[in-house]
Write an enzyme that holds these catalytic residues in place. Structure first.
Site, short mmCIF file in Angstrom:
data_model
loop_
_atom_site.label_atom_id
_atom_site.label_comp_id
_atom_site.label_asym_id
_atom_site.label_seq_id
_atom_site.Cartn_x
_atom_site.Cartn_y
_atom_site.Cartn_z
N ARG A 110 0.84 -1.20 0.00
CA ARG A 110 0.00 0.00 0.00
C ARG A 110 0.87 1.24 0.00
O ARG A 110 1.85 1.31 0.73
CB ARG A 110 -0.91 0.01 1.24
N THR A 114 -1.34 7.51 0.26
CA THR A 114 -2.74 7.40 -0.21
C THR A 114 -3.42 6.16 0.35
O THR A 114 -4.64 6.05 0.30
CB THR A 114 -2.78 7.30 -1.74
N ASP A 206 -0.93 -3.59 13.70
CA ASP A 206 -0.46 -4.02 12.37
C ASP A 206 -0.37 -5.55 12.36
O ASP A 206 0.52 -6.15 12.97
CB ASP A 206 0.92 -3.40 12.09
N ASP A 209 2.95 -7.25 11.06
CA ASP A 209 4.06 -7.11 12.00
C ASP A 209 3.87 -8.04 13.20
O ASP A 209 4.83 -8.61 13.72
CB ASP A 209 4.18 -5.66 12.49
C1 PRP Z 1 -2.67 -4.86 5.91
C2 PRP Z 1 -3.68 -5.97 5.93
C3 PRP Z 1 -4.42 -5.76 4.64
C4 PRP Z 1 -4.41 -4.26 4.50
C5 PRP Z 1 -5.77 -3.74 4.88
O1 PRP Z 1 -1.60 -5.16 5.10
O2 PRP Z 1 -3.10 -7.24 6.06
O3 PRP Z 1 -3.81 -6.37 3.52
O4 PRP Z 1 -3.45 -3.77 5.42
O5 PRP Z 1 -5.85 -2.39 4.66
P1 PRP Z 1 -6.83 -1.74 3.59
O6 PRP Z 1 -8.17 -2.40 3.81
O7 PRP Z 1 -6.83 -0.28 3.99
O8 PRP Z 1 -6.29 -1.98 2.22
P2 PRP Z 1 -0.34 -4.20 4.99
O9 PRP Z 1 -0.52 -3.26 3.84
O10 PRP Z 1 -0.07 -3.57 6.33
O11 PRP Z 1 0.81 -5.19 4.58
P3 PRP Z 1 1.40 -6.49 5.31
O12 PRP Z 1 0.40 -7.59 5.10
O13 PRP Z 1 2.67 -6.74 4.59
O14 PRP Z 1 1.61 -6.20 6.77
N1 URA Z 2 -3.73 -3.01 8.38
C1 URA Z 2 -3.41 -3.54 9.59
O1 URA Z 2 -2.53 -4.42 9.69
N2 URA Z 2 -4.07 -3.09 10.66
C2 URA Z 2 -5.04 -2.16 10.57
O2 URA Z 2 -5.61 -1.81 11.62
C3 URA Z 2 -5.36 -1.64 9.30
C4 URA Z 2 -4.69 -2.07 8.22
#
Ligand code: PRP
Ligand code: URA
Length: 215
Positions: A110, A114, A206, A209
């Protein structure tokens, strides 16, 4: 704060075991080991609910007492699709319930400003379009990642898609509903709202993490 526009196609787990395990996940003092195990266990329980409509047929078995025509899965093929990286934490739980499922991976990052997702990797089983798709991710926050993952699966011809998450918020549910009204969402819980950084409140922080111990 967004309101849930419509609860059709949303299945929120109404089960004391899920509620109890989620509370432990939310606790910031829960260890990485316990967090990972609980994500897998809740994944299993949500899969139990999400597979309620799998078609059955019957087969003849011989019990120690007599022959009997008994139910068996009709063999609908399933693919579990974790959104990398945190979705990986749920795969094991799904596979314990549906051991014959194939696994497709979708990598997404992400944009930190944004919060919009970008797909950087997608490797699916060859016959993915014929399969029942279960996209898994612990968090449905803005809904951007889920929306992009569902769009990617539809581009590959998939027509039966479910989304399994541990924690959702109305913002994410509304986005998935408005873009993909055909997709059923299964959530362990629906929380209050997103904070200014796009984190779910109260949430569990998170998820990636905490599963992988990267913070
Ligand atoms: C987290 C989670 C989702 C996303 C959700 O991933 O596992 O994939 O955020 O957020 P959204 O609904 O606003 O898109 P992250 O981008 O933190 O990556 P990660 O899985 O590598 O920790
Ligand atoms: N992604 C996460 O891992 N936690 C949140 O609360 C939102 C997005």
């Amino acid at each position: 704060m967004d309101k849930l526009e419509n609860m059709s196609n949303v299945h929120v787990m109404d089960h004391p075991l899920v509620a109890h395990k989620l509370t432990i996940l939310r606790d910031k003092n829960t260890s990485v080991k316990d967090f990972r195990e609980l994500v897998s266990e809740i994944g299993m329980l949500i899969t139990y609910e999400a597979t309620r409509d799998l078609p059955l047929t019957t087969k003849m078995v011989e019990t120690p007492i007599c022959k009997a025509e008994e139910p068996t899965l009709a063999g609908k093929k399933v693919a579990v699709v974790p959104i990398l990286r945190a979705g990986l934490g749920l795969v094991d739980g799904v596979l314990r319930m549906v051991p014959s499922a194939r696994v497709g991976h979708i990598g997404m990052y992400r944009d930190e400003e944004t919060l919009e997702p970008h797909v950087y990797f997608c490797k699916m089983p060859k016959d993915v379009a014929e399969r029942e798709i279960m996209i898994v991710d612990p968090m449905l926050a803005t809904g951007g990642s889920a929306d992009a993952a569902i769009t990617e699966m539809k581009k590959r011809g998939c027509t039966h898609i479910k989304l399994l998450v541990l924690v959702a918020v109305p913002e994410g549910i509304n986005r998935v509903h408005s873009k993909h009204p055909d997709v059923e969402i299964y959530a362990g819980a629906v929380d209050s709202h997103l904070n200014e950084h796009g984190y779910i409140v109260p949430g569990l922080g998170d998820a990636g993490d905490r599963i992988f111990g990267t913070k």
